[in-house]
Each structure stands twice: as structure tokens, then as C-alpha cells.
Write an enzyme that holds these catalytic residues in place. Structure first.
Site, short mmCIF file in Angstrom:
data_model
loop_
_atom_site.label_atom_id
_atom_site.label_comp_id
_atom_site.label_asym_id
_atom_site.label_seq_id
_atom_site.Cartn_x
_atom_site.Cartn_y
_atom_site.Cartn_z
CD GLU A 26 -11.74 -1.80 8.27
OE1 GLU A 26 -11.88 -2.25 9.41
OE2 GLU A 26 -11.77 -0.57 8.00
CB SER A 59 -12.88 1.13 5.25
OG SER A 59 -12.24 -0.09 5.45
CB ALA A 105 -0.27 2.06 8.09
CG ASP A 150 -6.68 0.25 1.19
OD1 ASP A 150 -7.07 -0.90 1.45
OD2 ASP A 150 -7.00 1.25 1.88
CG HIS A 175 -8.46 5.45 2.61
ND1 HIS A 175 -9.34 5.27 3.64
CD2 HIS A 175 -7.89 4.25 2.39
CE1 HIS A 175 -9.32 4.00 4.03
NE2 HIS A 175 -8.45 3.35 3.28
CG ASP A 184 -1.98 -1.13 1.17
OD1 ASP A 184 -1.88 -1.99 0.29
OD2 ASP A 184 -2.86 -1.14 2.05
CB CYS A 204 -2.41 -2.74 5.28
SG CYS A 204 -4.15 -2.24 5.11
CG HIS A 257 -11.28 1.38 0.17
ND1 HIS A 257 -11.77 0.53 1.13
CD2 HIS A 257 -10.06 1.76 0.63
CE1 HIS A 257 -10.90 0.41 2.12
NE2 HIS A 257 -9.84 1.14 1.83
CE LYS A 286 -4.20 -4.09 1.46
NZ LYS A 286 -4.93 -2.90 1.94
#
Ligand code: VGL
Ligand code: ZN
Length: 189
Positions: A106, A59, A134, A51, A74, A13, A138, A53, A99
Site C-alpha cells: 500500500e 488496499s 486526500a 493511484d 478504487h 491523485d 496520500c 491499483h 503508485k
């Protein structure tokens, strides 16, 4: 520590929204780029997670509380914030694993979809090195799932950053007691 052909580097990420100026900035998030670029060349096998979304993902919360299921919006699919940091040298042929695409789940872990395990097993990987963002979310989840999938797991500590100091320290302790080794990018050769 010597990198072998049975090792893979998993870059978690490293996206604009997790860097300073992004929607969910991780302090110093952009500073992982340099060590990651530097060690990338040591590995035959690389994989990148992102990431990714949909806008109606579980989330997100407004206002966000900066904890599970309560993040500012985000890394929306196909948005500039979801792009990899512009200085990250992503090889054109490296797998990119998305993902958090299911609005109702989540998924912090890069292993959530099964795609990463399949790729690593196909390439006979035994040990994975993890770097990115982070540390407390993740990166941690990916490292723990890597252990669960049967890989030896090494965290490249200076090539990771966390959302907050307290949860990052707790994550590092949890990872170490689970059996994740820690290393510094400068030790790798
Ligand atoms: C992450 C919070 C929400 C991460 C992703 O990449 O660590 N953290 N979504
Ligand atoms: Zn997310």
C-alpha cells in the site's frame, strides 16, 4: 509567497474515484480542481501522481472499514474512475507518476517509487508545493516523504481535501510539526 524556477507543484491523485460520485469519494474532492488549475500556470515544473491499483491490491477489502488496507475498490488501472478529473488541466508533457501498482504494497506516497525524486532532482527543484487528495492519506504521505527527500515542503491548504474531518485535522497538525509550511492558493504569485 513568490513562486520561483526552483519550485515544483505536485498534484496528488485528483482522480474521478476520489471525487463525488466516485468509488472512494472525498467530501468536496472536486473543489480542489479550480484552485489547482489557477496556480498551475505559476510553476515551471509540475508533476501529477495517480493511484493506479491492480484489482487484487492489498488496499481493498469487502466490506471496507475506510482505513489502511481496508478501502473499497478504487482507481483500478485503465478504468474511468482512475482518470484525472475531467476539468483538471494536465499538460500533455507533464510527468504522471503511478503508485500502488504492486498488489502487496500500500503506497500512499507519490515518492514511493523513486521516480518523483529523480525527476525533481534532475530539474534542480528545491521546494515543492503539494495539492490534491486526500489530505489525510496520500497528500500527507507525499508531504512527509518530500521532507525526507530533502525538499522544502509547502501544502496548499485550500487545494486539498481529506477523507474525514478528524484525520484531516490530525494530518495538518502532524505536517506542521514535521516542518511542512501551509499556504493558501490565493497567496501565491
Ligand atoms: C488514497 C486511500 C486509498 C489517497 C488512496 O489518494 O489519499 N487514500 N488510496
Ligand atoms: Zn488507493
Amino acid at each position: 509567497m513568490h513562486v520561483t524556477p526552483e519550485d515544483a507543484l505536485i498534484v496528488v491523485d485528483v482522480q474521478n474515484d476520489f471525487c463525488p460520485g466516485g468509488a472512494l469519494p472525498v467530501p468536496g474532492g472536486d473543489r480542489v480542481v479550480r484552485p489547482i488549475n489557477r496556480i498551475m500556470g505559476l510553476f515551471d515544473i509540475l508533476a501529477f501522481t495517480r493511484d493506479w491499483h491492480p484489482a487484487d491490491h492489498c488496499s481493498f477489502a469487502d466490506p471496507p472499514a475506510y482505513r489502511d488496507r481496508s478501502w473499497p475498490m478504487h482507481c483500478l488501472q485503465d478504468s474511468p474512475g482512475a482518470e484525472f478529473h475531467g476539468a483538471l488541466r494536465v499538460p500533455l508533457d507533464a510527468p504522471v507518476i503511478s503508485k500502488d501498482t504492486d498488489p502487496d504494497q500500500e503506497e500512499y506516497s507519490g515518492f514511493a517509487t523513486g521516480e518523483l525524486t529523480a525527476y525533481l532532482r534532475k530539474r534542480s527543484v528545491k521546494r515543492i508545493f503539494i495539492a490534491g487528495l486526500a489530505t489525510d492519506y496520500c497528500v500527507k504521505a507525499t508531504a512527509l516523504d518530500g521532507l525526507a527527500a530533502g525538499f522544502t515542503v509547502v501544502l496548499v491548504k485550500d487545494a486539498c481535501r481529506g477523507v474525514s474531518e478528524g484525520t484531516t485535522q490530525a494530518a495538518l497538525m502532524e505536517l506542521e510539526s514535521a516542518g511542512v509550511a501551509l499556504c493558501a492558493s490565493g497567496e501565491l504569485a
